[in-house]
Scaffold this active site. Structure first.
Site, mmCIF file in Angstrom:
data_model
loop_
_atom_site.group_PDB
_atom_site.id
_atom_site.type_symbol
_atom_site.label_atom_id
_atom_site.label_comp_id
_atom_site.label_asym_id
_atom_site.label_seq_id
_atom_site.Cartn_x
_atom_site.Cartn_y
_atom_site.Cartn_z
ATOM 1 N N GLY A 43 -48.748 2.355 0.857
ATOM 2 C CA GLY A 43 -47.902 1.425 1.598
ATOM 3 C C GLY A 43 -48.434 0.005 1.597
ATOM 4 N N HIS A 44 -49.388 -0.287 0.708
ATOM 5 C CA HIS A 44 -50.036 -1.596 0.717
ATOM 6 C C HIS A 44 -50.310 -2.050 -0.701
ATOM 7 C CE1 HIS A 44 -53.067 -4.720 1.515
ATOM 8 N NE2 HIS A 44 -52.653 -4.728 2.753
#
Lengths: 131, 157
Positions: free
Chosen positions: A36-37
């Site tokens: 998610g990054h």
């Protein structure tokens, strides 16, 4: 000791002596730290470098459980990406606790690098694990 | 109040690295208060089948700091929110100074980040913050410098 960790693949301790340690890890593409990054452009969150520093330090002083007390300073020089081999080089010295004068803390200078060069420099204080 | 759905329109972080649940209050360009609930269901507590059981459930300090940093990003980009790093700028931590962990945090704790914007010059934003649990400070950050960069800069770097 088994602690919760934000990363999947642990650091491997390459070498350690009384005042220094080196750890290394190949950053897995499927590590949840990258999922998610960010979507489509995976970059290790800068502060996650701390996790690898903590793991390297703990592997170097296995009989002395420690916890991060303070980041004196940290400079993040370039993004760390999945597939990179991250090298963590530590210089470790005793550090006295201001309140008691006891040299029970560890002052750590950490240099993180990848194949691409220097990635981060950190000055940290670790305290004995809370009992 | 800004809920999770609206947060997704403001910052590019996504599960499992979206570490802010709500924004409680904001004064654009000045300050912001945001919360994150620490839960035992988070990915840092997963254990592969057959692995030794965890001997501590202390929330990892890098995650606590990342959570504060994300609240800082929400404030830093309030007037130009960026939910997708491909179309806008990438938020990167440039430096930190004076970060003190005062207490440990465990599942069930609600982190409340109190973020203050110090300066904003071009694509560089300097932020400070305190995280509390039940009104007690657990983390203090004197200075967090955020830099916004185009993804294209790194494709060629």
């Amino acid at each position: 000791v088994s602690r919760p960790s934000p990363v999947t693949v642990p650091v491997t301790l390459i070498r350690a002596d009384a005042g220094s340690a080196v750890g290394q890890v190949l950053l897995a593409v499927d590590d949840p730290a990258f999922a998610g990054h960010y979507p489509g452009f995976p970059v290790l969150p800068g502060v996650f470098g701390l996790e690898y520093v903590g793991q390297t330090l703990q592997a170097a002083v296995p009989d002395r459980p420690v916890v991060l007390r303070e980041i004196v300073s940290a400079k993040f020089r370039r993004p760390i990406r999945p597939g990179d081999t991250l090298t963590v080089e530590l210089t470790i010295t005793a550090h006295s606790v201001a309140a008691t004068g006891e040299e029970s803390d560890l002052a750590v200078r950490a240099r993180l690098s990848t194949e691409g060069g220097a990635a981060a420099d950190l000055r940290l204080i670790y305290a004995p694990e809370e009992s | 109040m800004i809920d999770t759905l609206e947060l997704l329109t403001r910052i590019p972080h996504r599960h499992p690295i979206l570490l802010v649940d709500r924004v409680l209050a904001v004064q654009p360009g000045v300050s912001l208060t945001a919360t994150k609930v620490v839960s035992v269901t988070e990915f840092c507590y997963r254990q592969p089948v057959g692995a030794a059981p965890l001997t501590s459930y202390r929330y990892p300090r890098p995650l606590m700091l990342e959570s504060l940093a994300q609240a800082a990003v929400v404030l830093a980009t309030w007037d130009r929110p960026n939910p997708d790093v491909h179309s806008g700028k990438l938020q990167l931590a440039a430096s930190l100074r004076g970060v003190r962990h005062l207490r440990s945090v465990y599942p069930g704790d609600v982190l409340e980040h109190h973020i203050t914007l110090h300066t904003m010059v071009g694509d560089t934003v300097v932020i400070g913050g305190v995280t509390t649990v039940g009104g007690t400070p657990v983390l203090e950050v004197d200075q967090f410098v955020l830099a916004m960069r185009d993804v294209a800069d790194f494709a060629t770097a």
